[in-house]
Write a protein that holds these residues in place. Sequence first.
Motif, short mmCIF file in Angstrom:
data_model
loop_
_atom_site.label_atom_id
_atom_site.label_comp_id
_atom_site.label_asym_id
_atom_site.label_seq_id
_atom_site.Cartn_x
_atom_site.Cartn_y
_atom_site.Cartn_z
N VAL A 96 -11.36 -5.04 -21.27
CA VAL A 96 -10.92 -6.43 -21.16
C VAL A 96 -9.39 -6.49 -21.26
O VAL A 96 -8.75 -5.60 -21.84
CB VAL A 96 -11.55 -7.31 -22.26
CG1 VAL A 96 -13.05 -7.39 -22.08
CG2 VAL A 96 -11.19 -6.81 -23.66
N ASP A 97 -8.81 -7.54 -20.70
CA ASP A 97 -7.35 -7.69 -20.73
C ASP A 97 -6.86 -8.15 -22.09
O ASP A 97 -5.78 -7.74 -22.55
CB ASP A 97 -6.91 -8.72 -19.67
CG ASP A 97 -7.18 -8.22 -18.26
OD1 ASP A 97 -6.94 -7.04 -17.99
OD2 ASP A 97 -7.63 -9.03 -17.43
N VAL A 98 -7.62 -9.03 -22.73
CA VAL A 98 -7.23 -9.60 -24.03
C VAL A 98 -8.48 -9.75 -24.89
O VAL A 98 -9.56 -10.06 -24.39
CB VAL A 98 -6.56 -10.99 -23.87
CG1 VAL A 98 -6.05 -11.51 -25.21
CG2 VAL A 98 -5.40 -10.92 -22.87
N LEU A 99 -8.32 -9.54 -26.19
CA LEU A 99 -9.39 -9.78 -27.16
C LEU A 99 -9.07 -11.02 -27.99
O LEU A 99 -7.96 -11.16 -28.50
CB LEU A 99 -9.55 -8.58 -28.09
CG LEU A 99 -10.39 -7.42 -27.59
CD1 LEU A 99 -10.16 -6.18 -28.45
CD2 LEU A 99 -11.87 -7.79 -27.61
N VAL A 100 -10.05 -11.91 -28.11
CA VAL A 100 -9.95 -13.07 -29.01
C VAL A 100 -11.00 -12.87 -30.10
O VAL A 100 -12.19 -12.77 -29.80
CB VAL A 100 -10.18 -14.40 -28.26
CG1 VAL A 100 -10.10 -15.57 -29.23
CG2 VAL A 100 -9.15 -14.55 -27.14
N ILE A 101 -10.54 -12.78 -31.34
CA ILE A 101 -11.44 -12.40 -32.44
C ILE A 101 -11.48 -13.47 -33.52
O ILE A 101 -10.44 -13.94 -33.98
CB ILE A 101 -11.01 -11.06 -33.07
CG1 ILE A 101 -11.00 -9.95 -32.00
CG2 ILE A 101 -11.92 -10.68 -34.22
CD1 ILE A 101 -10.44 -8.62 -32.50
N ASN A 102 -12.69 -13.84 -33.89
CA ASN A 102 -12.94 -14.72 -35.04
C ASN A 102 -13.56 -13.82 -36.12
O ASN A 102 -14.76 -13.57 -36.09
CB ASN A 102 -13.87 -15.85 -34.64
CG ASN A 102 -14.54 -16.53 -35.81
OD1 ASN A 102 -15.76 -16.60 -35.87
ND2 ASN A 102 -13.77 -17.00 -36.76
N PRO A 103 -12.75 -13.29 -37.04
CA PRO A 103 -13.24 -12.26 -37.96
C PRO A 103 -14.36 -12.73 -38.89
O PRO A 103 -14.30 -13.84 -39.43
CB PRO A 103 -12.00 -11.88 -38.77
CG PRO A 103 -10.84 -12.29 -37.92
CD PRO A 103 -11.30 -13.53 -37.22
N THR A 104 -15.35 -11.88 -39.06
CA THR A 104 -16.34 -12.09 -40.11
C THR A 104 -15.73 -11.78 -41.46
O THR A 104 -15.90 -12.52 -42.42
CB THR A 104 -17.57 -11.19 -39.87
OG1 THR A 104 -18.20 -11.59 -38.66
CG2 THR A 104 -18.56 -11.30 -41.01
#
Length: 308
Positions: A96-104
């Motif tokens: 993927v070009d970019v990662l968007v993360i909502n951390p646990t």
Amino acid sequence: MKKVIVSIVVLLSLIVAGCSTDSPAENNGDNQENEKDGQVTVGLSVSTLNNPFFVTLKEGAESAAEEHGVELTVADAQDDPAKQVSDIEDLIQQGVDVLVINPTDSAAVVSAIESANDAGIPVITVDRSAEGGEVVSHIASDNVAGGEMAGKFIVEKLGGEGRVVELEGIPGSSAARERGEGFHNIVDHEAGIEVVAKQPADFDRAKGLTVMENIIQATPDFEAVFAHNDEMALGALQALEAAGMEDVMVVGFDATDDAVKSVEEGKMAATIAQQPEIIGSTGIETAVKVANGEDVEEFIPVELQLVE
């Protein structure tokens, strides 16, 4: 003479080959032109889709992805830090070009972010921050300010005197830490306010119910509850109603549909309104800018408000 004829045939063959309109690259599944067609690919890792707040965040991301022509892949960590790390590693392998993360878990996710850094994939965090790794932008409400907002509301409604219970979110998550910090910034400076019990219920409604039942058994004398999210607040409300303690004030955080309805019905006293749809859509819009080489802010705040 035969040599001349052979030479002419070879020459004509080369000319025909050179005039072919199909290059090897174009015949390779048209992949060079259409491999992505300039399309940005984004991987979104969500802490859990068993919570309406994060479902709305995902929907906001999906809406923005459709609007901007982004190819979006969503992974549900199911509140499992190990699964989230594995999910992110899979998204990295997909390129993927970019990662968007909502951390646990803000600490546990660091190794996955560092893997993305090593792979040259930019990382954006949403709603919850990470404790390490290189993150180009963090998009969230000001959780400390929201905790302070809840604390001020409770202090005001209690007239500066009363006993309060605090239901904490997942230990190690930035949201739990920051909302608790903001809440205590207010109540710890009020001599007449005492926090008589505080326990984690992991942002979960069923756990909020169970933890509140246990607190009622051990410490039945209190006037208010602050829960770090609405799911725990709604679970606590069930326990309080079952115990005949409807007069206890319950304040949540997130302004989910169920919580807002509960406030309107006079059951919950208030909730702090975040805007998860905007957090999700802003995450995608920021990812597009990053993929296109544009500069973005390190922190992009999303406004809060009190719903009472």
